[in-house]
Scaffold this active site. Structure first.
Site, PDB file in Angstrom:
ATOM      1  N   SER A   1      16.300  -2.617   5.251  1.00  0.00           N
ATOM      2  CA  SER A   1      15.818  -4.047   5.666  1.00  0.00           C
ATOM      3  C   SER A   1      16.998  -4.611   6.513  1.00  0.00           C
ATOM      4  CB  SER A   1      15.223  -4.731   4.795  1.00  0.00           C
ATOM      5  OG  SER A   1      15.029  -5.889   5.156  1.00  0.00           O
ATOM      6  N   ARG A   2      16.741  -5.619   7.280  1.00  0.00           N
ATOM      7  CA  ARG A   2      17.742  -6.562   8.017  1.00  0.00           C
ATOM      8  C   ARG A   2      18.090  -7.593   6.750  1.00  0.00           C
ATOM      9  NH1 ARG A   2      14.531  -8.654  12.841  1.00  0.00           N
ATOM     10  NH2 ARG A   2      12.905  -8.728  11.423  1.00  0.00           N
TER      11      ARG A   2
ATOM     12  N   ASP B  46      -4.354  -4.371  16.795  1.00  0.00           N
ATOM     13  CA  ASP B  46      -4.239  -4.596  15.355  1.00  0.00           C
ATOM     14  C   ASP B  46      -5.518  -4.074  14.829  1.00  0.00           C
ATOM     15  OD1 ASP B  46      -2.739  -5.497  13.095  1.00  0.00           O
ATOM     16  OD2 ASP B  46      -4.421  -6.719  12.800  1.00  0.00           O
TER      17      ASP B  46
ATOM     18  N   LEU C  85       7.380  -1.378  11.016  1.00  0.00           N
ATOM     19  CA  LEU C  85       7.712  -2.533  11.836  1.00  0.00           C
ATOM     20  C   LEU C  85       6.803  -2.878  12.707  1.00  0.00           C
ATOM     21  CD1 LEU C  85      11.197  -0.570  12.938  1.00  0.00           C
ATOM     22  CD2 LEU C  85      10.894  -2.393  11.037  1.00  0.00           C
TER      23      LEU C  85
ATOM     24  N   TYR D  41      18.631   0.121  10.005  1.00  0.00           N
ATOM     25  CA  TYR D  41      17.707   1.086  10.298  1.00  0.00           C
ATOM     26  C   TYR D  41      18.461   2.277  10.720  1.00  0.00           C
ATOM     27  CZ  TYR D  41      14.374  -2.830  10.158  1.00  0.00           C
ATOM     28  OH  TYR D  41      13.683  -3.910   9.863  1.00  0.00           O
TER      29      TYR D  41
ATOM     30  N   TYR E  82     -15.016 -11.370   7.623  1.00  0.00           N
ATOM     31  CA  TYR E  82     -14.645  -9.775   7.665  1.00  0.00           C
ATOM     32  C   TYR E  82     -15.937  -8.978   7.779  1.00  0.00           C
ATOM     33  CZ  TYR E  82     -13.226  -5.415   5.389  1.00  0.00           C
ATOM     34  OH  TYR E  82     -12.796  -3.948   5.232  1.00  0.00           O
TER      35      TYR E  82
ATOM     36  N   ARG F 187       0.952  -1.469  -0.149  1.00  0.00           N
ATOM     37  CA  ARG F 187       0.066  -0.187   0.099  1.00  0.00           C
ATOM     38  C   ARG F 187       0.962   1.295   0.156  1.00  0.00           C
ATOM     39  NH1 ARG F 187      -5.136  -0.563   3.871  1.00  0.00           N
ATOM     40  NH2 ARG F 187      -6.441  -2.196   2.703  1.00  0.00           N
TER      41      ARG F 187
ATOM     42  N   THR G 126     -11.394  -0.059   5.456  1.00  0.00           N
ATOM     43  CA  THR G 126     -10.396  -0.260   4.650  1.00  0.00           C
ATOM     44  C   THR G 126     -10.996  -0.468   3.171  1.00  0.00           C
ATOM     45  OG1 THR G 126     -10.926  -2.738   5.025  1.00  0.00           O
ATOM     46  CG2 THR G 126      -9.213  -1.650   6.117  1.00  0.00           C
TER      47      THR G 126
ATOM     48  N   LYS H 237       0.062   2.235  13.048  1.00  0.00           N
ATOM     49  CA  LYS H 237      -0.456   2.179  14.257  1.00  0.00           C
ATOM     50  C   LYS H 237      -0.389   0.863  14.941  1.00  0.00           C
ATOM     51  CE  LYS H 237      -3.873   0.645  11.375  1.00  0.00           C
ATOM     52  NZ  LYS H 237      -2.964   0.584  10.157  1.00  0.00           N
TER      53      LYS H 237
END
Length: 318
Positions: free
Chosen positions: A37-38, A177, A74, A58, A235, A19, A255, A97
């Protein structure tokens, strides 16, 4: 600062690749300057798609002079530490968030940004969609009389078995979440003086985090607020407001895809009216709003702290 806000991305999470990075690359007010990125190969592949310099680590990205602002997707448990590090490096921050795992930490980050004159924005995309402003106008016009109640729900199918949202050490759980969405909707539509009356959180079989829950809140004027959320469900993404003379319903509230044609359903006097709105890209709008905040050095929105306090109160009440 260059004409476009130069964005550094800390991590190649799914929401970033699916996105936000396409929106940053497409928006005339932003440019992807670096992707960290790692996993060096993942950073390179992502930078090849969206632009910018691939980076391993980072902290190295935060030290770059050609990065004005960072986007931070992250795991939730890392948001506060890396937001603090980015602010201390003089970068504006757009953070997924929740901004932090408790209200005191959220308040401290907001004060840090305010003192430094840096923009700090929590990436709650649905706030930018005009369907919610349409609802607020209807309420203000008295379309449903005196407001009596709000019911808001956001539930999603279960993430994959090894998804980070199932890991408590990474800040997982349904409340932060998906429960955040109806909580923020209540704040957005009803204002900040909400009180948690009761709550329930439940973990699914074999899970170490809550996978479903609900909360009952109220306003100082005794508007009843019922919130439901979960991540092991069919959903649902909707809210309803009911007043003394009618009701308002919004589906695909949180969404909606950019091509979705939203309608606000108004019920009053025994009749149902569908107020159809134009499709709207809330992701592009969020990117534009962040770029504007960066240019203005806008102060943080205190609703971030109010939201974190409500999430704390729901955990305590459950």
């Amino acid at each position: 600062m260059s004409d476009a806000v130069r964005i550094g991305v800390l991590g190649c999470a799914d929401i970033a690749v699916r996105r936000m990075l396409p929106a940053f690359a497409a928006h005339p007010g932003t440019r992807v300057a670096a992707v960290a990125s790692r996993d060096p190969d993942r950073a390179r592949r992502t930078a090849d798609r969206f632009g910018g310099r691939p980076m391993y680590g980072y902290a190295e990205l935060l030290a770059r002079d050609d990065v004005d602002a960072v986007y931070l997707p992250l795991p939730a448990a890392l948001h506060a530490d890396w937001t603090r590090a980015a602010l201390d490096a003089g970068k504006h921050v757009l953070v997924e968030k929740p901004i932090a795992q408790d209200a005191d930490t959220a308040a401290g980050l907001c004060e840090r940004a305010r003192s430094a004159g840096l923009a700090l924005v929590e990436n709650v995309l649905f706030l930018h969609h005009p369907q919610h402003a349409a609802v607020q106008r209807l309420i203000a016009e008295g379309a449903i009389g005196e407001l009596r109640s709000l019911q808001a729900v956001f539930t999603i199918p279960a993430p994959g078995e090894h998804d980070i949202r199932h890991d408590p050490e990474l800040g997982g759980g349904a409340l932060a979440d998906v429960g955040l969405y109806p909580v923020r909707a209540a704040l957005h539509l009803l204002g900040g003086r909400l009180e948690v009356v009761g709550a329930h959180l439940a973990a699914g079989p074999g899970r170490r985090v809550e996978t479903s829950g609900g909360a009952l809140l109220r306003t100082p004027h005794d508007v009843t607020v019922h919130l439901e959320f979960g991540m092991a469900h069919a959903y649902r993404s909707e809210y309803q407001l009911w007043g003394s003379e009618g009701g308002i319903r919004v589906q695909r509230a949180f969404t909606p895809p950019a091509d979705h044609v939203p309608d606000v359903v108004l019920q009053r006097g025994g009749r149902t009216e569908r107020i159809r709105l134009d499709p709207f890209d809330q992701v592009a709008a969020a990117v534009g709003a962040f770029a504007d905040a960066v240019r203005k050095g806008a102060a943080p929105d205190e609703d971030m702290v109010a939201q974190a306090a409500l999430l704390d109160a729901i955990r305590t009440s459950a």
